[in-house]
Design a protein around this motif. Structure first.
Motif, mmCIF file in Angstrom:
data_model
loop_
_atom_site.group_PDB
_atom_site.id
_atom_site.type_symbol
_atom_site.label_atom_id
_atom_site.label_comp_id
_atom_site.label_asym_id
_atom_site.label_seq_id
_atom_site.Cartn_x
_atom_site.Cartn_y
_atom_site.Cartn_z
ATOM 1 N N TYR A 36 -17.889 -15.298 0.156
ATOM 2 C CA TYR A 36 -18.053 -14.227 -0.844
ATOM 3 C C TYR A 36 -19.216 -13.300 -0.522
ATOM 4 O O TYR A 36 -19.159 -12.111 -0.831
ATOM 5 C CB TYR A 36 -18.203 -14.814 -2.253
ATOM 6 N N GLU A 37 -20.266 -13.831 0.110
ATOM 7 C CA GLU A 37 -21.456 -13.002 0.383
ATOM 8 C C GLU A 37 -21.199 -11.921 1.427
ATOM 9 O O GLU A 37 -21.976 -10.988 1.550
ATOM 10 C CB GLU A 37 -22.619 -13.887 0.829
ATOM 11 N N THR A 38 -20.120 -12.040 2.174
ATOM 12 C CA THR A 38 -19.806 -11.040 3.195
ATOM 13 C C THR A 38 -18.733 -10.061 2.737
ATOM 14 O O THR A 38 -18.388 -9.137 3.479
ATOM 15 C CB THR A 38 -19.331 -11.723 4.496
ATOM 16 N N LYS A 39 -18.223 -10.233 1.547
ATOM 17 C CA LYS A 39 -17.147 -9.376 1.036
ATOM 18 C C LYS A 39 -17.704 -8.025 0.572
ATOM 19 O O LYS A 39 -18.841 -7.912 0.141
ATOM 20 C CB LYS A 39 -16.425 -10.035 -0.141
ATOM 21 N N LYS A 40 -16.847 -7.003 0.652
ATOM 22 C CA LYS A 40 -17.261 -5.666 0.217
ATOM 23 C C LYS A 40 -17.606 -5.649 -1.269
ATOM 24 O O LYS A 40 -18.473 -4.897 -1.702
ATOM 25 C CB LYS A 40 -16.190 -4.629 0.544
ATOM 26 N N GLU A 41 -16.951 -6.502 -2.057
ATOM 27 C CA GLU A 41 -17.244 -6.563 -3.482
ATOM 28 C C GLU A 41 -18.681 -7.036 -3.731
ATOM 29 O O GLU A 41 -19.359 -6.543 -4.631
ATOM 30 C CB GLU A 41 -16.259 -7.498 -4.205
ATOM 31 N N PHE A 42 -19.140 -7.982 -2.920
ATOM 32 C CA PHE A 42 -20.504 -8.487 -3.068
ATOM 33 C C PHE A 42 -21.514 -7.404 -2.701
ATOM 34 O O PHE A 42 -22.531 -7.232 -3.375
ATOM 35 C CB PHE A 42 -20.714 -9.736 -2.207
ATOM 36 N N LYS A 43 -21.223 -6.643 -1.661
ATOM 37 C CA LYS A 43 -22.098 -5.530 -1.279
ATOM 38 C C LYS A 43 -22.155 -4.495 -2.400
ATOM 39 O O LYS A 43 -23.210 -3.931 -2.684
ATOM 40 C CB LYS A 43 -21.612 -4.866 0.017
ATOM 41 N N ARG A 44 -21.026 -4.265 -3.049
ATOM 42 C CA ARG A 44 -20.987 -3.311 -4.164
ATOM 43 C C ARG A 44 -21.821 -3.829 -5.332
ATOM 44 O O ARG A 44 -22.523 -3.053 -5.986
ATOM 45 C CB ARG A 44 -19.530 -3.061 -4.592
ATOM 46 N N ILE A 45 -21.761 -5.128 -5.595
ATOM 47 C CA ILE A 45 -22.586 -5.711 -6.654
ATOM 48 C C ILE A 45 -24.062 -5.450 -6.361
ATOM 49 O O ILE A 45 -24.825 -5.096 -7.262
ATOM 50 C CB ILE A 45 -22.307 -7.219 -6.814
ATOM 51 N N GLU A 46 -24.474 -5.605 -5.109
ATOM 52 C CA GLU A 46 -25.868 -5.335 -4.740
ATOM 53 C C GLU A 46 -26.228 -3.872 -4.993
ATOM 54 O O GLU A 46 -27.322 -3.572 -5.479
ATOM 55 C CB GLU A 46 -26.111 -5.708 -3.277
ATOM 56 N N GLU A 47 -25.311 -2.953 -4.662
ATOM 57 C CA GLU A 47 -25.546 -1.525 -4.913
ATOM 58 C C GLU A 47 -25.668 -1.254 -6.410
ATOM 59 O O GLU A 47 -26.537 -0.482 -6.842
ATOM 60 C CB GLU A 47 -24.402 -0.694 -4.334
ATOM 61 N N ILE A 48 -24.796 -1.878 -7.185
ATOM 62 C CA ILE A 48 -24.835 -1.712 -8.639
ATOM 63 C C ILE A 48 -26.165 -2.218 -9.186
ATOM 64 O O ILE A 48 -26.785 -1.567 -10.031
ATOM 65 C CB ILE A 48 -23.647 -2.442 -9.306
ATOM 66 N N ASP A 49 -26.617 -3.379 -8.703
ATOM 67 C CA ASP A 49 -27.899 -3.932 -9.159
ATOM 68 C C ASP A 49 -29.049 -2.958 -8.899
ATOM 69 O O ASP A 49 -29.918 -2.779 -9.750
ATOM 70 C CB ASP A 49 -28.188 -5.271 -8.478
ATOM 71 N N LYS A 50 -29.049 -2.340 -7.727
ATOM 72 C CA LYS A 50 -30.101 -1.373 -7.402
ATOM 73 C C LYS A 50 -30.060 -0.187 -8.352
ATOM 74 O O LYS A 50 -31.091 0.267 -8.846
ATOM 75 C CB LYS A 50 -29.963 -0.892 -5.958
ATOM 76 N N ARG A 51 -28.853 0.319 -8.623
ATOM 77 C CA ARG A 51 -28.724 1.471 -9.519
ATOM 78 C C ARG A 51 -29.104 1.099 -10.951
ATOM 79 O O ARG A 51 -29.765 1.872 -11.634
ATOM 80 C CB ARG A 51 -27.288 2.027 -9.461
ATOM 81 N N LEU A 52 -28.686 -0.082 -11.400
ATOM 82 C CA LEU A 52 -29.047 -0.527 -12.737
ATOM 83 C C LEU A 52 -30.571 -0.642 -12.876
ATOM 84 O O LEU A 52 -31.132 -0.280 -13.903
ATOM 85 C CB LEU A 52 -28.379 -1.864 -13.085
ATOM 86 N N ALA A 53 -31.233 -1.119 -11.837
ATOM 87 C CA ALA A 53 -32.688 -1.208 -11.863
ATOM 88 C C ALA A 53 -33.314 0.181 -11.990
ATOM 89 O O ALA A 53 -34.276 0.368 -12.734
ATOM 90 C CB ALA A 53 -33.209 -1.920 -10.613
ATOM 91 N N GLU A 54 -32.755 1.161 -11.284
ATOM 92 C CA GLU A 54 -33.239 2.536 -11.384
ATOM 93 C C GLU A 54 -33.066 3.076 -12.800
ATOM 94 O O GLU A 54 -33.954 3.732 -13.343
ATOM 95 C CB GLU A 54 -32.505 3.438 -10.399
ATOM 96 N N ILE A 55 -31.905 2.816 -13.383
ATOM 97 C CA ILE A 55 -31.625 3.301 -14.743
ATOM 98 C C ILE A 55 -32.572 2.658 -15.747
ATOM 99 O O ILE A 55 -33.171 3.336 -16.590
ATOM 100 C CB ILE A 55 -30.155 3.021 -15.127
ATOM 101 N N ILE A 56 -32.706 1.357 -15.660
ATOM 102 C CA ILE A 56 -33.515 0.616 -16.630
ATOM 103 C C ILE A 56 -35.009 0.924 -16.482
ATOM 104 O O ILE A 56 -35.704 1.101 -17.462
ATOM 105 C CB ILE A 56 -33.240 -0.906 -16.501
ATOM 106 N N ASN A 57 -35.466 0.981 -15.245
ATOM 107 C CA ASN A 57 -36.897 1.188 -14.997
ATOM 108 C C ASN A 57 -37.290 2.660 -14.934
ATOM 109 O O ASN A 57 -38.476 2.972 -14.846
ATOM 110 C CB ASN A 57 -37.298 0.492 -13.692
ATOM 111 N N GLY A 58 -36.307 3.540 -14.934
ATOM 112 C CA GLY A 58 -36.587 4.963 -14.963
ATOM 113 C C GLY A 58 -36.889 5.586 -13.678
ATOM 114 O O GLY A 58 -37.256 5.317 -12.686
#
Length: 58
Positions: A36-58
């Protein structure tokens, strides 16, 4: 208005993350699919986490 738009983006990203995590077997109970860690979906989850951090932290 900007805050409202960011919140809807946050909600959309959270829903996408949950959907991808369920597909990989890593949501609620941890029963991941093989590699699962090599799947494109997992990479997308990592991208989403980064964006969510930007949104939450400003």
């Amino acid at each position: 208005m900007k805050e409202q738009a960011e919140q809807s983006e946050e909600e959309k990203l959270t829903q996408e993350k949950i959907s991808l995590a369920k597909k990989l077997g890593i949501w609620e109970s941890f029963n991941p699919i093989d590699g699962y860690e090599t799947k494109k979906e997992f990479k997308r989850i990592e991208e989403i986490d980064k964006r969510l951090a930007e949104i939450i932290n400003g």
